[in-house]
Design a protein around this motif. Structure first.
Motif, PDB file in Angstrom:
ATOM      1  N   GLU A   1       4.594  15.555   0.997  1.00 41.89           N
ATOM      2  CA  GLU A   1       5.483  14.677   0.224  1.00 41.89           C
ATOM      3  C   GLU A   1       4.871  14.385  -1.138  1.00 41.89           C
ATOM      4  O   GLU A   1       3.657  14.336  -1.278  1.00 41.89           O
ATOM      5  CB  GLU A   1       5.702  13.345   0.956  1.00 41.89           C
ATOM      6  CG  GLU A   1       6.600  13.426   2.154  1.00 41.89           C
ATOM      7  CD  GLU A   1       8.058  13.625   1.784  1.00 41.89           C
ATOM      8  OE1 GLU A   1       8.475  13.229   0.676  1.00 41.89           O
ATOM      9  OE2 GLU A   1       8.780  14.197   2.609  1.00 41.89           O
ATOM     10  N   ARG A   2       5.724  14.189  -2.126  1.00 40.38           N
ATOM     11  CA  ARG A   2       5.253  13.787  -3.452  1.00 40.38           C
ATOM     12  C   ARG A   2       5.618  12.341  -3.760  1.00 40.38           C
ATOM     13  O   ARG A   2       5.149  11.775  -4.732  1.00 40.38           O
ATOM     14  CB  ARG A   2       5.844  14.706  -4.511  1.00 40.38           C
ATOM     15  CG  ARG A   2       5.275  16.116  -4.385  1.00 40.38           C
ATOM     16  CD  ARG A   2       5.753  17.029  -5.460  1.00 40.38           C
ATOM     17  NE  ARG A   2       5.362  16.521  -6.770  1.00 40.38           N
ATOM     18  CZ  ARG A   2       5.870  16.978  -7.898  1.00 40.38           C
ATOM     19  NH1 ARG A   2       6.771  17.928  -7.888  1.00 40.38           N
ATOM     20  NH2 ARG A   2       5.487  16.480  -9.043  1.00 40.38           N
ATOM     21  N   ILE A   3       6.480  11.768  -2.940  1.00 41.96           N
ATOM     22  CA  ILE A   3       6.866  10.368  -3.105  1.00 41.96           C
ATOM     23  C   ILE A   3       6.284   9.587  -1.931  1.00 41.96           C
ATOM     24  O   ILE A   3       6.547   9.901  -0.769  1.00 41.96           O
ATOM     25  CB  ILE A   3       8.399  10.214  -3.155  1.00 41.96           C
ATOM     26  CG1 ILE A   3       8.949  10.991  -4.356  1.00 41.96           C
ATOM     27  CG2 ILE A   3       8.784   8.736  -3.227  1.00 41.96           C
ATOM     28  CD1 ILE A   3      10.450  11.036  -4.432  1.00 41.96           C
ATOM     29  N   ALA A   4       5.500   8.581  -2.261  1.00 40.23           N
ATOM     30  CA  ALA A   4       4.797   7.813  -1.232  1.00 40.23           C
ATOM     31  C   ALA A   4       5.728   6.835  -0.531  1.00 40.23           C
ATOM     32  O   ALA A   4       6.672   6.316  -1.128  1.00 40.23           O
ATOM     33  CB  ALA A   4       3.636   7.053  -1.855  1.00 40.23           C
ATOM     34  N   ARG A   5       5.444   6.588   0.723  1.00 39.01           N
ATOM     35  CA  ARG A   5       6.101   5.522   1.479  1.00 39.01           C
ATOM     36  C   ARG A   5       5.387   4.226   1.110  1.00 39.01           C
ATOM     37  O   ARG A   5       4.176   4.199   0.970  1.00 39.01           O
ATOM     38  CB  ARG A   5       5.967   5.798   2.969  1.00 39.01           C
ATOM     39  CG  ARG A   5       6.577   4.718   3.832  1.00 39.01           C
ATOM     40  CD  ARG A   5       6.429   5.045   5.278  1.00 39.01           C
ATOM     41  NE  ARG A   5       7.383   6.112   5.589  1.00 39.01           N
ATOM     42  CZ  ARG A   5       7.643   6.538   6.808  1.00 39.01           C
ATOM     43  NH1 ARG A   5       7.004   6.028   7.833  1.00 39.01           N
ATOM     44  NH2 ARG A   5       8.516   7.485   7.015  1.00 39.01           N
TER      45      ARG A   5
ATOM     46  N   GLU B   1       0.853  -1.185   0.000  1.00 33.99           N
ATOM     47  CA  GLU B   1       0.000   0.000   0.000  1.00 33.99           C
ATOM     48  C   GLU B   1       0.890   1.237   0.000  1.00 33.99           C
ATOM     49  O   GLU B   1       1.946   1.253   0.626  1.00 33.99           O
ATOM     50  CB  GLU B   1      -0.886   0.019   1.244  1.00 33.99           C
ATOM     51  CG  GLU B   1      -1.880  -1.115   1.289  1.00 33.99           C
ATOM     52  CD  GLU B   1      -2.821  -1.003   2.474  1.00 33.99           C
ATOM     53  OE1 GLU B   1      -3.094   0.122   2.925  1.00 33.99           O
ATOM     54  OE2 GLU B   1      -3.271  -2.052   2.933  1.00 33.99           O
ATOM     55  N   GLU B   2       0.444   2.250  -0.707  1.00 37.22           N
ATOM     56  CA  GLU B   2       1.189   3.504  -0.725  1.00 37.22           C
ATOM     57  C   GLU B   2       0.615   4.442   0.327  1.00 37.22           C
ATOM     58  O   GLU B   2      -0.595   4.574   0.465  1.00 37.22           O
ATOM     59  CB  GLU B   2       1.110   4.146  -2.107  1.00 37.22           C
ATOM     60  CG  GLU B   2       1.810   3.333  -3.166  1.00 37.22           C
ATOM     61  CD  GLU B   2       1.800   4.005  -4.522  1.00 37.22           C
ATOM     62  OE1 GLU B   2       1.281   5.133  -4.645  1.00 37.22           O
ATOM     63  OE2 GLU B   2       2.313   3.388  -5.467  1.00 37.22           O
ATOM     64  N   TYR B   3       1.515   5.086   1.081  1.00 40.71           N
ATOM     65  CA  TYR B   3       1.122   6.016   2.133  1.00 40.71           C
ATOM     66  C   TYR B   3       1.787   7.349   1.819  1.00 40.71           C
ATOM     67  O   TYR B   3       3.009   7.475   1.872  1.00 40.71           O
ATOM     68  CB  TYR B   3       1.572   5.481   3.494  1.00 40.71           C
ATOM     69  CG  TYR B   3       1.284   6.410   4.642  1.00 40.71           C
ATOM     70  CD1 TYR B   3      -0.015   6.621   5.074  1.00 40.71           C
ATOM     71  CD2 TYR B   3       2.316   7.073   5.294  1.00 40.71           C
ATOM     72  CE1 TYR B   3      -0.287   7.465   6.134  1.00 40.71           C
ATOM     73  CE2 TYR B   3       2.059   7.918   6.352  1.00 40.71           C
ATOM     74  CZ  TYR B   3       0.757   8.109   6.768  1.00 40.71           C
ATOM     75  OH  TYR B   3       0.496   8.948   7.815  1.00 40.71           O
ATOM     76  N   LEU B   4       0.980   8.314   1.456  1.00 38.20           N
ATOM     77  CA  LEU B   4       1.502   9.624   1.071  1.00 38.20           C
ATOM     78  C   LEU B   4       1.366  10.572   2.255  1.00 38.20           C
ATOM     79  O   LEU B   4       0.263  10.909   2.682  1.00 38.20           O
ATOM     80  CB  LEU B   4       0.740  10.160  -0.143  1.00 38.20           C
ATOM     81  CG  LEU B   4       1.313  11.402  -0.799  1.00 38.20           C
ATOM     82  CD1 LEU B   4       2.741  11.156  -1.289  1.00 38.20           C
ATOM     83  CD2 LEU B   4       0.440  11.831  -1.963  1.00 38.20           C
ATOM     84  N   GLU B   5       2.526  10.963   2.795  1.00 40.93           N
ATOM     85  CA  GLU B   5       2.541  11.876   3.932  1.00 40.93           C
ATOM     86  C   GLU B   5       2.298  13.299   3.458  1.00 40.93           C
ATOM     87  O   GLU B   5       2.585  13.650   2.305  1.00 40.93           O
ATOM     88  CB  GLU B   5       3.885  11.774   4.653  1.00 40.93           C
ATOM     89  CG  GLU B   5       4.126  10.397   5.252  1.00 40.93           C
ATOM     90  CD  GLU B   5       5.552  10.218   5.745  1.00 40.93           C
ATOM     91  OE1 GLU B   5       6.485  10.692   5.063  1.00 40.93           O
ATOM     92  OE2 GLU B   5       5.723   9.595   6.799  1.00 40.93           O
TER      93      GLU B   5
END
Length: 144
Positions: free
Chosen positions: A45-49, A38-42
């Motif tokens: 930020e433009r790059i997801a964790r 799963e992508e988690y976008l803080e």
């Protein structure tokens, strides 16, 4: 560089509640182990964790059709009808053994608590072999 594993270096066995089930040689085994990330976008930020997700173990066995009792072996009942109780699917252990010591490769993959949710049979005219595909999903995997 060693030679790759060939089909005659590998054997597959399916074990059910009553011992070996669906005995015989399989023509093909394929499997995949997927981490459904799963992508988690803080905020800001433009790059997801990338977070770990659900792990799925799936595969397919292929071979010639050798038994008329295959529906019972796969689904636990020889008759499937609306209005009748369908039993819980049987669980299997699927073992893939590699025995190629001259190539430096010996070991085993074991798929545990495997369920076969889909059965496909293909029949065509002529001398070709009627084929049976068994898709499976497993609750466990072990390399030995």
């Amino acid at each position: 560089m060693p030679d790759p594993i060939q089909g005659f270096d590998v054997s597959v066995m399916v074990i059910g509640q009553n011992g070996p089930e669906m005995a015989g040689e399989y023509q093909e085994l394929e499997f995949s182990i997927k981490n459904d990330t799963e992508e988690y976008l803080e905020l800001g930020e433009r790059i997801a964790r990338i977070l770990d997700g659900e792990v799925k173990i799936e595969g397919k066995l292929k071979r010639g059709w050798t038994s008329l009792d295959i529906v019972n072996q796969v689904f636990g009942a020889s008759t499937l009808r609306r209005g009748e109780r369908v039993p819980q699917s049987p669980r299997f252990v699927i073992t893939c053994s590699v025995d190629a010591p001259e190539k430096g490769l010996q070991g085993r993959y074991k798929f545990e608590q495997a369920v076969i949710p889909e059965l496909s049979i293909s029949v065509s005219q002529g001398k070709g072999v009627a084929k049976k595909d068994l898709s499976f999903k497993a609750e466990g995997f072990a390399a030995a």
